[in-house]
Design a protein around this motif. Sequence first.
Motif, PDB file in Angstrom:
ATOM      1  N   LYS A 163       6.465  -5.378 -10.431  1.00 28.00           N
ATOM      2  CA  LYS A 163       7.137  -6.495  -9.759  1.00 28.00           C
ATOM      3  C   LYS A 163       6.131  -7.534  -9.243  1.00 28.00           C
ATOM      4  CE  LYS A 163      11.199  -4.953 -10.513  1.00 28.00           C
ATOM      5  NZ  LYS A 163      12.038  -5.651 -11.496  1.00 28.00           N
ATOM      6  N   GLY A 164       4.855  -7.362  -9.628  1.00 25.12           N
ATOM      7  CA  GLY A 164       3.873  -8.400  -9.322  1.00 25.12           C
ATOM      8  C   GLY A 164       3.176  -8.287  -7.974  1.00 25.12           C
ATOM      9  N   PHE A 165       3.303  -7.136  -7.300  1.00 28.60           N
ATOM     10  CA  PHE A 165       2.612  -6.975  -6.015  1.00 28.60           C
ATOM     11  C   PHE A 165       1.154  -6.589  -6.224  1.00 28.60           C
ATOM     12  CE2 PHE A 165       7.079  -5.995  -4.960  1.00 28.60           C
ATOM     13  CZ  PHE A 165       7.269  -6.880  -3.907  1.00 28.60           C
ATOM     14  N   ASP A 166       0.329  -6.955  -5.267  1.00 28.37           N
ATOM     15  CA  ASP A 166      -1.037  -6.459  -5.187  1.00 28.37           C
ATOM     16  C   ASP A 166      -0.894  -5.019  -4.672  1.00 28.37           C
ATOM     17  OD1 ASP A 166      -3.680  -6.000  -4.615  1.00 28.37           O
ATOM     18  OD2 ASP A 166      -3.691  -7.207  -2.783  1.00 28.37           O
ATOM     19  N   THR A 167      -1.197  -4.021  -5.525  1.00 28.44           N
ATOM     20  CA  THR A 167      -0.816  -2.628  -5.251  1.00 28.44           C
ATOM     21  C   THR A 167      -2.036  -1.728  -5.060  1.00 28.44           C
ATOM     22  OG1 THR A 167       1.105  -2.994  -6.687  1.00 28.44           O
ATOM     23  CG2 THR A 167       0.592  -0.718  -6.140  1.00 28.44           C
ATOM     24  N   PHE A 168      -1.972  -0.885  -4.032  1.00 32.97           N
ATOM     25  CA  PHE A 168      -3.077   0.058  -3.778  1.00 32.97           C
ATOM     26  C   PHE A 168      -2.497   1.401  -3.331  1.00 32.97           C
ATOM     27  CE2 PHE A 168      -6.301   1.802  -0.706  1.00 32.97           C
ATOM     28  CZ  PHE A 168      -7.262   2.119  -1.651  1.00 32.97           C
ATOM     29  N   VAL A 169      -3.097   2.496  -3.849  1.00 35.66           N
ATOM     30  CA  VAL A 169      -2.612   3.847  -3.522  1.00 35.66           C
ATOM     31  C   VAL A 169      -3.714   4.620  -2.812  1.00 35.66           C
ATOM     32  CG1 VAL A 169      -1.730   6.006  -4.471  1.00 35.66           C
ATOM     33  CG2 VAL A 169      -1.143   3.850  -5.588  1.00 35.66           C
ATOM     34  N   SER A 170      -3.360   5.280  -1.705  1.00 39.66           N
ATOM     35  CA  SER A 170      -4.349   6.064  -0.954  1.00 39.66           C
ATOM     36  C   SER A 170      -3.780   7.435  -0.626  1.00 39.66           C
ATOM     37  CB  SER A 170      -4.701   5.315   0.339  1.00 39.66           C
ATOM     38  OG  SER A 170      -5.567   6.097   1.129  1.00 39.66           O
ATOM     39  N   GLY A 179      13.523  15.838 -10.369  1.00 38.61           N
ATOM     40  CA  GLY A 179      13.461  14.900 -11.486  1.00 38.61           C
ATOM     41  C   GLY A 179      12.332  13.909 -11.267  1.00 38.61           C
ATOM     42  N   GLN A 180      12.347  12.837 -12.049  1.00 38.76           N
ATOM     43  CA  GLN A 180      11.327  11.798 -11.906  1.00 38.76           C
ATOM     44  C   GLN A 180      11.672  10.945 -10.701  1.00 38.76           C
ATOM     45  OE1 GLN A 180      11.532   9.737 -15.688  1.00 38.76           O
ATOM     46  NE2 GLN A 180       9.478  10.452 -16.173  1.00 38.76           N
ATOM     47  N   SER A 181      10.664  10.308 -10.123  1.00 44.16           N
ATOM     48  CA  SER A 181      10.955   9.486  -8.945  1.00 44.16           C
ATOM     49  C   SER A 181      11.893   8.342  -9.321  1.00 44.16           C
ATOM     50  CB  SER A 181       9.661   8.932  -8.359  1.00 44.16           C
ATOM     51  OG  SER A 181       9.147   7.931  -9.206  1.00 44.16           O
ATOM     52  N   LEU A 182      12.714   7.944  -8.372  1.00 38.95           N
ATOM     53  CA  LEU A 182      13.660   6.853  -8.585  1.00 38.95           C
ATOM     54  C   LEU A 182      12.903   5.580  -8.970  1.00 38.95           C
ATOM     55  CD1 LEU A 182      16.592   5.798  -8.430  1.00 38.95           C
ATOM     56  CD2 LEU A 182      16.162   5.213  -6.045  1.00 38.95           C
ATOM     57  N   ALA A 183      11.785   5.319  -8.281  1.00 36.45           N
ATOM     58  CA  ALA A 183      11.040   4.083  -8.525  1.00 36.45           C
ATOM     59  C   ALA A 183      10.554   4.017  -9.973  1.00 36.45           C
ATOM     60  CB  ALA A 183       9.855   3.977  -7.562  1.00 36.45           C
ATOM     61  N   LEU A 184      10.058   5.149 -10.486  1.00 38.82           N
ATOM     62  CA  LEU A 184       9.571   5.165 -11.869  1.00 38.82           C
ATOM     63  C   LEU A 184      10.718   4.876 -12.841  1.00 38.82           C
ATOM     64  CD1 LEU A 184       7.060   5.718 -13.662  1.00 38.82           C
ATOM     65  CD2 LEU A 184       7.927   8.040 -13.927  1.00 38.82           C
ATOM     66  N   SER A 211       6.650  10.605  -5.901  1.00 40.03           N
ATOM     67  CA  SER A 211       7.281   9.393  -5.361  1.00 40.03           C
ATOM     68  C   SER A 211       6.268   8.264  -5.197  1.00 40.03           C
ATOM     69  CB  SER A 211       7.995   9.694  -4.040  1.00 40.03           C
ATOM     70  OG  SER A 211       7.056   9.933  -3.007  1.00 40.03           O
ATOM     71  N   GLY A 212       5.059   8.591  -4.756  1.00 45.11           N
ATOM     72  CA  GLY A 212       4.048   7.560  -4.529  1.00 45.11           C
ATOM     73  C   GLY A 212       3.629   6.856  -5.809  1.00 45.11           C
ATOM     74  N   VAL A 213       3.397   7.654  -6.860  1.00 46.89           N
ATOM     75  CA  VAL A 213       2.959   7.066  -8.127  1.00 46.89           C
ATOM     76  C   VAL A 213       4.086   6.227  -8.739  1.00 46.89           C
ATOM     77  CG1 VAL A 213       2.186   7.618 -10.475  1.00 46.89           C
ATOM     78  CG2 VAL A 213       1.207   8.815  -8.509  1.00 46.89           C
ATOM     79  N   GLY A 214       5.316   6.725  -8.633  1.00 42.29           N
ATOM     80  CA  GLY A 214       6.462   5.946  -9.116  1.00 42.29           C
ATOM     81  C   GLY A 214       6.565   4.617  -8.384  1.00 42.29           C
ATOM     82  N   ALA A 215       6.392   4.663  -7.064  1.00 42.25           N
ATOM     83  CA  ALA A 215       6.469   3.436  -6.261  1.00 42.25           C
ATOM     84  C   ALA A 215       5.370   2.455  -6.664  1.00 42.25           C
ATOM     85  CB  ALA A 215       6.360   3.774  -4.773  1.00 42.25           C
ATOM     86  N   ALA A 216       4.176   2.982  -6.930  1.00 39.40           N
ATOM     87  CA  ALA A 216       3.045   2.124  -7.307  1.00 39.40           C
ATOM     88  C   ALA A 216       3.325   1.424  -8.637  1.00 39.40           C
ATOM     89  CB  ALA A 216       1.771   2.962  -7.413  1.00 39.40           C
ATOM     90  N   ILE A 217       3.877   2.172  -9.592  1.00 40.02           N
ATOM     91  CA  ILE A 217       4.161   1.602 -10.914  1.00 40.02           C
ATOM     92  C   ILE A 217       5.206   0.490 -10.807  1.00 40.02           C
ATOM     93  CG2 ILE A 217       5.201   2.149 -13.177  1.00 40.02           C
ATOM     94  CD1 ILE A 217       3.711   4.920 -12.910  1.00 40.02           C
ATOM     95  N   LEU A 218       6.225   0.734  -9.985  1.00 46.10           N
ATOM     96  CA  LEU A 218       7.268  -0.287  -9.799  1.00 46.10           C
ATOM     97  C   LEU A 218       6.692  -1.511  -9.068  1.00 46.10           C
ATOM     98  CD1 LEU A 218      10.229  -1.224 -10.019  1.00 46.10           C
ATOM     99  CD2 LEU A 218      10.712   0.043  -7.911  1.00 46.10           C
ATOM    100  N   ALA A 219       5.884  -1.264  -8.033  1.00 47.63           N
ATOM    101  CA  ALA A 219       5.312  -2.367  -7.244  1.00 47.63           C
ATOM    102  C   ALA A 219       4.445  -3.253  -8.135  1.00 47.63           C
ATOM    103  CB  ALA A 219       4.494  -1.821  -6.078  1.00 47.63           C
ATOM    104  N   GLN A 220       3.620  -2.614  -8.961  1.00 48.65           N
ATOM    105  CA  GLN A 220       2.757  -3.392  -9.847  1.00 48.65           C
ATOM    106  C   GLN A 220       3.601  -4.202 -10.833  1.00 48.65           C
ATOM    107  OE1 GLN A 220       0.942  -1.720 -13.242  1.00 48.65           O
ATOM    108  NE2 GLN A 220      -1.081  -2.549 -12.767  1.00 48.65           N
ATOM    109  N   VAL A 233       0.857  -1.192   0.000  1.00 54.25           N
ATOM    110  CA  VAL A 233       0.000   0.000   0.000  1.00 54.25           C
ATOM    111  C   VAL A 233       0.888   1.235   0.000  1.00 54.25           C
ATOM    112  CG1 VAL A 233      -1.671   1.336   1.331  1.00 54.25           C
ATOM    113  CG2 VAL A 233      -1.961  -1.138   1.100  1.00 54.25           C
ATOM    114  N   ILE A 234       0.543   2.179  -0.879  1.00 55.21           N
ATOM    115  CA  ILE A 234       1.332   3.413  -0.983  1.00 55.21           C
ATOM    116  C   ILE A 234       0.483   4.565  -0.477  1.00 55.21           C
ATOM    117  CG2 ILE A 234       2.403   5.011  -2.616  1.00 55.21           C
ATOM    118  CD1 ILE A 234       2.299   1.689  -3.957  1.00 55.21           C
TER     119      ILE A 234
END
Length: 444
Positions: free
Chosen positions: A24-31, A139-144, A13-22, A6-7
Amino acid sequence: MGKRIVILGAGESGVGAAILAQKKGFDTFVSDMSLIKDNYKSMLNERGIEWEEGHHSKELILNADEVIKSPGIPNNAPMIMEIQSKGIPIISEIEFAGRYTNAKMICITGSNGKTTTTSLIYHIFKKAGLNVGLAGNIGQSLALQVAESNHDYYIIELSSFQLDNMYKFHANIAVLMNITPDHLDRYDFKMQNYVDSKFRIIQNQTPEDAFIFWNDDPIIRAELSKYGIHGQHYPFSENKENGVAAYTEQDKVFFMEPVPFNMEQEDLALTGTHNLFNSMAAGISADIAGIRKECIREALSDFEGVEHRLEKVCKVKGVEYINDSKATNVNSCWYALKSMTTKTVLILGGKDKGNDYNEIADLVKENCSGLIFMGLHNEKLHEFFDGYGIPIADVRSMKDAVDAAYNMAKKGETVLLSPCCASFDLFKSYEDRGEQFKECVRNL
């Protein structure tokens, strides 16, 4: 289902993390407690990532295996405390992204000079033709970037808030510019807590890694003795001392290691003492990475600077207007005032983070011909500066601030927006504050 991530917070940073998490196959949710910007919504929607805005649904959050928290959310926010009480690990986006890349990490922190130094290092690496990404607070988030591009190096600006939720992340080159009181409202008003947070930048370093720091900072020097030496030390200083990796002498900057070279101080693109330190830290970082000295010299001399950081806007009727909206703490403003060569009308104020204005008191007395307080609550500023006998104006908008400055400043003087405070009482962000300043000045 796989592991659930959950992000919290759907900014860069949050959206970048969500894109990376998805990915990598995680069940991903953003709030997000606030409303999510349209461009971030469409990034989430395009990839079919679930999100909510305007509230946190506990039942969708407290079932997480791990939570990635936006650096802007304080640790004492009710949702965070509830997640902690359930024993769910909370990490930062940078920590998460670091798990999925073997790129070399060059990380920069400090109370001031981070953005300029980070941008400068990126500029040198790019000029050297390296495959490099710029991340963290800019810049763009590291995760993205880890999800969608494949860089060999990342130059990452890290705030203390990002470092707070980093545990296993490893900086190959760690740069610590300085430590002065900032954000103490987030650290129980204890300076040591803030200092400890900054020093997390070296927490997983090995003897192969490098730690670059300002040798003349009393706080850094006091702390160094507490930490075991992890990486190799590369201190920089204004003066030549034993063991420093960079110093100045007779208008030249000397870089001593790993490959010695020097350059004329006047060839540096950035002026002022604080920028000298930014240039030293950047030069050492590039030198350690094996970039040729000719390339470092050239890059240090043609860098264009950072927006909203001592950015010259224009001259109007013989008065220079300078946008330093990025000065969100008192020490930043001190640097700005220190680099002024004329009498200055200073525009300051905003959301105060527990500021101590004593640090700029002498410079204001010596250099300022007028003060403009721009904020919803200027009582503290009045209390501090009213006795100085300097003309003062109170304003509630940028247009009024610039008009007041225009009336106060005499030919040959400078008008400096260097607020010492966060922007959130009257503006969306320090960028918004700087853009409005530039627009009002250009309309004079």
